[in-house]
Design a protein around this motif. Sequence first.
Motif, PDB file in Angstrom:
ATOM      1  N   GLY A  54       1.001  -1.423  -0.310  1.00  0.00           N
ATOM      2  CA  GLY A  54      -0.217   0.334  -0.155  1.00  0.00           C
ATOM      3  C   GLY A  54       0.622   1.292   0.482  1.00  0.00           C
ATOM      4  O   GLY A  54       0.672   2.340  -0.514  1.00  0.00           O
ATOM      5  N   GLN A  55       1.879   1.569   1.333  1.00  0.00           N
ATOM      6  CA  GLN A  55       2.717   2.427   1.016  1.00  0.00           C
ATOM      7  C   GLN A  55       3.479   2.563  -0.428  1.00  0.00           C
ATOM      8  O   GLN A  55       3.687   4.168  -0.689  1.00  0.00           O
ATOM      9  CB  GLN A  55       3.553   2.562   2.263  1.00  0.00           C
ATOM     10  CG  GLN A  55       3.332   2.354   2.942  1.00  0.00           C
ATOM     11  CD  GLN A  55       4.438   2.306   4.451  1.00  0.00           C
ATOM     12  OE1 GLN A  55       5.340   3.374   4.042  1.00  0.00           O
ATOM     13  NE2 GLN A  55       4.075   1.350   4.868  1.00  0.00           N
ATOM     14  N   TYR A  89      -1.692  15.473   6.378  1.00  0.00           N
ATOM     15  CA  TYR A  89      -2.011  16.344   7.333  1.00  0.00           C
ATOM     16  C   TYR A  89      -3.914  15.930   7.625  1.00  0.00           C
ATOM     17  O   TYR A  89      -4.156  16.203   9.036  1.00  0.00           O
ATOM     18  CB  TYR A  89      -1.509  17.509   7.505  1.00  0.00           C
ATOM     19  CG  TYR A  89      -0.393  17.820   7.952  1.00  0.00           C
ATOM     20  CD1 TYR A  89      -0.027  17.942   9.203  1.00  0.00           C
ATOM     21  CD2 TYR A  89       0.463  17.893   7.158  1.00  0.00           C
ATOM     22  CE1 TYR A  89       0.327  18.345  10.197  1.00  0.00           C
ATOM     23  CE2 TYR A  89       1.712  18.247   8.409  1.00  0.00           C
ATOM     24  CZ  TYR A  89       1.990  17.866   9.475  1.00  0.00           C
ATOM     25  OH  TYR A  89       2.904  17.736  10.136  1.00  0.00           O
ATOM     26  N   VAL A  90      -4.522  16.943   6.304  1.00  0.00           N
ATOM     27  CA  VAL A  90      -5.853  16.634   6.135  1.00  0.00           C
ATOM     28  C   VAL A  90      -6.565  15.448   6.450  1.00  0.00           C
ATOM     29  O   VAL A  90      -7.471  15.129   7.133  1.00  0.00           O
ATOM     30  CB  VAL A  90      -6.212  17.082   4.929  1.00  0.00           C
ATOM     31  CG1 VAL A  90      -7.919  17.273   4.650  1.00  0.00           C
ATOM     32  CG2 VAL A  90      -6.593  19.025   4.882  1.00  0.00           C
ATOM     33  N   TYR A 274      -1.215   7.682   2.130  1.00  0.00           N
ATOM     34  CA  TYR A 274      -0.265   6.711   2.864  1.00  0.00           C
ATOM     35  C   TYR A 274      -0.464   7.082   4.159  1.00  0.00           C
ATOM     36  O   TYR A 274       0.498   6.375   5.244  1.00  0.00           O
ATOM     37  CB  TYR A 274       1.096   8.153   2.144  1.00  0.00           C
ATOM     38  CG  TYR A 274       1.915   7.737   2.984  1.00  0.00           C
ATOM     39  CD1 TYR A 274       3.221   6.954   2.708  1.00  0.00           C
ATOM     40  CD2 TYR A 274       2.758   9.128   3.696  1.00  0.00           C
ATOM     41  CE1 TYR A 274       3.818   6.473   3.370  1.00  0.00           C
ATOM     42  CE2 TYR A 274       3.763   8.344   4.628  1.00  0.00           C
ATOM     43  CZ  TYR A 274       4.637   7.455   4.399  1.00  0.00           C
ATOM     44  OH  TYR A 274       5.797   7.101   4.958  1.00  0.00           O
ATOM     45  N   VAL A 275      -0.588   8.432   4.874  1.00  0.00           N
ATOM     46  CA  VAL A 275      -0.599   8.510   6.379  1.00  0.00           C
ATOM     47  C   VAL A 275      -1.110   7.478   6.943  1.00  0.00           C
ATOM     48  O   VAL A 275      -1.125   7.206   7.791  1.00  0.00           O
ATOM     49  CB  VAL A 275      -1.481  10.351   6.560  1.00  0.00           C
ATOM     50  CG1 VAL A 275      -1.597  10.573   7.677  1.00  0.00           C
ATOM     51  CG2 VAL A 275      -0.322  11.038   6.026  1.00  0.00           C
ATOM     52  N   GLN A 277      -1.938   4.550   6.607  1.00  0.00           N
ATOM     53  CA  GLN A 277      -0.954   3.389   6.194  1.00  0.00           C
ATOM     54  C   GLN A 277       0.251   2.936   7.236  1.00  0.00           C
ATOM     55  O   GLN A 277       0.452   1.988   8.069  1.00  0.00           O
ATOM     56  CB  GLN A 277      -0.640   2.729   4.660  1.00  0.00           C
ATOM     57  CG  GLN A 277      -1.878   2.850   4.324  1.00  0.00           C
ATOM     58  CD  GLN A 277      -1.284   2.012   2.448  1.00  0.00           C
ATOM     59  OE1 GLN A 277      -1.088   1.025   2.304  1.00  0.00           O
ATOM     60  NE2 GLN A 277      -1.043   3.158   1.959  1.00  0.00           N
ATOM     61  N   VAL A 278       0.529   4.575   7.476  1.00  0.00           N
ATOM     62  CA  VAL A 278       1.898   4.340   8.431  1.00  0.00           C
ATOM     63  C   VAL A 278       1.620   4.602   9.874  1.00  0.00           C
ATOM     64  O   VAL A 278       2.044   5.199  10.808  1.00  0.00           O
ATOM     65  CB  VAL A 278       2.431   5.617   7.756  1.00  0.00           C
ATOM     66  CG1 VAL A 278       3.524   5.014   6.184  1.00  0.00           C
ATOM     67  CG2 VAL A 278       2.232   6.523   8.379  1.00  0.00           C
ATOM     68  N   GLY A 279       0.241   5.349   9.533  1.00  0.00           N
ATOM     69  CA  GLY A 279      -0.304   5.781  11.441  1.00  0.00           C
ATOM     70  C   GLY A 279       0.625   6.761  11.752  1.00  0.00           C
ATOM     71  O   GLY A 279       0.499   7.305  13.325  1.00  0.00           O
ATOM     72  N   ILE A 280       1.133   7.558  10.936  1.00  0.00           N
ATOM     73  CA  ILE A 280       1.510   9.273  11.670  1.00  0.00           C
ATOM     74  C   ILE A 280       2.006  10.304  10.565  1.00  0.00           C
ATOM     75  O   ILE A 280       2.194  10.069   9.497  1.00  0.00           O
ATOM     76  CB  ILE A 280       2.581   9.063  12.677  1.00  0.00           C
ATOM     77  CG1 ILE A 280       3.690  10.168  12.846  1.00  0.00           C
ATOM     78  CG2 ILE A 280       3.865   8.396  11.462  1.00  0.00           C
ATOM     79  CD1 ILE A 280       4.813   9.707  14.264  1.00  0.00           C
TER      80      ILE A 280
END
Length: 367
Positions: A54-55, A89-90, A274-275, A277-280
């Motif tokens: 996914g990333q 960010y959103v 992306y966000v 999937q990485v959690g941060i």
Amino acid sequence: MNGAAQTTALASPLGPARRAVRDPLVAGLVGLCLAAAVALLVAPPAPYLINAIGQLAAFAILAVSLDLVWGYLGILSLGHGLFFAIGGYVCAMHLLAHGAAVTGALPDFVQFMGWKSLPAYWVGLDHAPYAFVLALALAGLVAFVFGLASFRSRVNGVYFSIISQALVYVAMLLMYRNDTGLGGNNGMTGFPLLFGWSMGSPGVVTGLAVAALLALAAVLAGARVLVGSAIGRRMLACRDDETRLRTLGYSTTRLKLGIWCLSAMIAALAGILYVPQVGIINPRVLAPDLSIEIAVWVAIGGLGRLGGAVIGAILVNGLKFWLSAAMPEAWPFILSGLVLLVVLGLPNGLLDLVGLRLRPTWLRAAR
């Protein structure tokens, strides 16, 4: 491109649908994305591998967004990390706002600041459709303002690249401030839910990877149709001789501004995917080195070839994932070596290894 070739390219009656099937690499990558999405649903592998897929798909979307403006318009942006970060960010704001609405618990950074509620500009972000539209619209708006000022002033070449990198650096400094209400230097993390489902559940992990693969297939197919259309031929003409294209009566400012804004929104889409999937997300995503690395992906894969951008992003980041665990200290040197190899031995990217056969006929003629 000489005058006769340019005029012929601009006037060619060949339709975009017919031209789109001339690129077997893009067609193959679209098919591979769809097949991978089905495989993840039918026989999912280990969760860490699903997450990596996914990333990589999100990074490939980001590479395609830059290739549209660099490879087909000749505009090298070293600030595409800004649009990627806007989407990220959103998306993070939505995930935290949704989690707060469901659980009643405020995000950690809000409690750290001593606030009793989320900032006023977070209103409505607990609704996914609003957050999605806001992310794309905000990226498009920032791109429009910056692009209009630059293109109307005829800022091109290295000057545009420097200004775009300065823009993303300013944004990074702003995001490091705790009083922005966006997590400050620690960023935002601890996303509890996605559409009401636990973020770490296998179904959510698989769903995010599938969504990224489907989005990559759609972006690739749409971009391929775009560059194979009359607009795509004008993009190539603008890249090769902008002055001549203006002399023929075409508005190069509107052309560049439209593609630039579209590219920014595609980059924001990559950040949205992306966000979760990485959690941060934190201000490091706005560091200039990420924006430079995006350009490296495109250059290594093959500038001006959508499939090459995808291949470059996947190969470089796949190698980075592996080396980050095996020998992280060696990664900067290996990346530098790859860049030198491409610059000295494969100036048109890794697709030079298979010759010109993967390049569509119309693009070979334009070159």
